[in-house]
Design an enzyme around this catalytic site. Structure first.
Site, PDB file in Angstrom:
ATOM      1  N   LYS A  83       0.856  -1.195   0.000  1.00  0.00           N
ATOM      2  CA  LYS A  83       0.000   0.000   0.000  1.00  0.00           C
ATOM      3  C   LYS A  83       0.886   1.237   0.000  1.00  0.00           C
ATOM      4  O   LYS A  83       1.775   1.381   0.853  1.00  0.00           O
ATOM      5  CB  LYS A  83      -0.865   0.029   1.257  1.00  0.00           C
ATOM      6  CG  LYS A  83      -2.220  -0.605   1.072  1.00  0.00           C
ATOM      7  CD  LYS A  83      -3.045  -0.353   2.314  1.00  0.00           C
ATOM      8  CE  LYS A  83      -4.487  -0.658   2.083  1.00  0.00           C
ATOM      9  NZ  LYS A  83      -5.289  -0.460   3.309  1.00  0.00           N
TER      10      LYS A  83
HETATM   11  C1  E4P Z   1      -8.599   0.028   3.137  1.00  0.00           C
HETATM   12  O1  E4P Z   1      -7.737  -0.662   2.639  1.00  0.00           O
HETATM   13  C2  E4P Z   1      -8.486   0.648   4.460  1.00  0.00           C
HETATM   14  O2  E4P Z   1      -7.742  -0.187   5.312  1.00  0.00           O
HETATM   15  C3  E4P Z   1      -9.785   0.898   5.146  1.00  0.00           C
HETATM   16  O3  E4P Z   1     -10.885   0.538   4.390  1.00  0.00           O
HETATM   17  C4  E4P Z   1      -9.815   2.183   5.887  1.00  0.00           C
HETATM   18  O4  E4P Z   1     -11.083   2.487   6.281  1.00  0.00           O
HETATM   19  P1  E4P Z   1     -11.564   3.086   7.675  1.00  0.00           P
HETATM   20  O5  E4P Z   1     -12.147   4.423   7.374  1.00  0.00           O
HETATM   21  O6  E4P Z   1     -12.585   2.112   8.149  1.00  0.00           O
HETATM   22  O7  E4P Z   1     -10.371   3.171   8.583  1.00  0.00           O
END
Ligand code: E4P
Length: 214
Positions: A83
């Site tokens: 990522k």
């Molecule tokens: C995606 O890969 C992220 O880890 C995730 O969906 C972040 O979302 P949140 O707003 O629930 O932290």
């Protein structure tokens, strides 16, 4: 459509995997902190329990540092997708990594133009955080629909991971928008596999079955 689980808690991954609907895992620094275990230790274990893509996030803020982290992470397993946050340095890093064949997930995305940039530099995945857009009064799923159109217009192969999913309707809308993947918490995945009307219907059938003469 693929389902990823958005967690670094191995027990949740194992349980969802046992349901037969799990295709991959996404983590982020917050999820790793919630798991309460060292980053590399938990990522290695996740790669052992699931065959599909496992997203692990680089935390450097410069392209050189991101590329270095990504090379190290990608050595853990062929499942690893690195990522990379969609800052300017991240875009530079994705370009380098895609040339090296290292899979990337362009993350913390909020706009169709960021999705266009991610695809141009060869990101494997783009993650629009739709629930966070909803939180600030934008219709997150509109972004997904626009990205789908852009990728179709130009034949980009970058896959859309609908992220920050807050409820099953987000999964439904993601499927209708033609998203490649939805990543969701264990709790939301559980909601998908349990329907109260099915439980009530089954209970009645089994009660009636008892009345069938033996
Ligand atoms: C995606 O890969 C992220 O880890 C995730 O969906 C972040 O979302 P949140 O707003 O629930 O932290």
């Amino acid at each position: 459509m693929e389902f990823f689980i958005d967690t670094a808690i191995v027990e949740e991954i194992k349980e969802a995997e046992s349901w037969g609907i799990l295709d991959g895992v996404t983590t982020n620094p917050t999820k790793i902190a919630q798991a309460g275990r060292p980053f590399l230790e938990v990522v290695k274990e996740i790669c052992q329990v699931i065959n599909g893509p496992v997203s692990a996030e680089a935390v450097s803020l410069d392209a050189e540092g991101m590329v270095k982290e990504a090379r190290e992470l990608s050595r853990i397993s062929k499942n690893i997708v690195v990522k990379i946050p969609l800052i300017r340095e991240g875009i530079k890093a994705i370009k380098v990594l895609s040339k090296e064949g290292i899979k990337t997930n362009a993350t913390i995305g909020f706009s169709p133009l960021q999705a266009l940039l991610a695809a141009k530099v060869g990101a494997t995945y783009f993650s629009p955080f739709i629930g966070r857009l909803d939180n600030v009064g934008h219709i997150g799923m509109d972004v997904v629909r626009q990205i789908r159109t852009i990728y179709k217009n130009y034949g980009f192969k970058t896959k859309i991971i609908v992220s920050a999913v807050r409820h099953p309707i987000h999964v439904l809308e993601a499927a209708l928008a033609g998203a490649d993947v939805a990543t969701m918490t264990f709790e939301i995945m559980r909601m998908l596999v349990e329907h109260p009307m099915t439980d009530i219907g089954l209970k009645k059938f089994l009660q009636d079955w008892e009345k069938v003469p033996k």
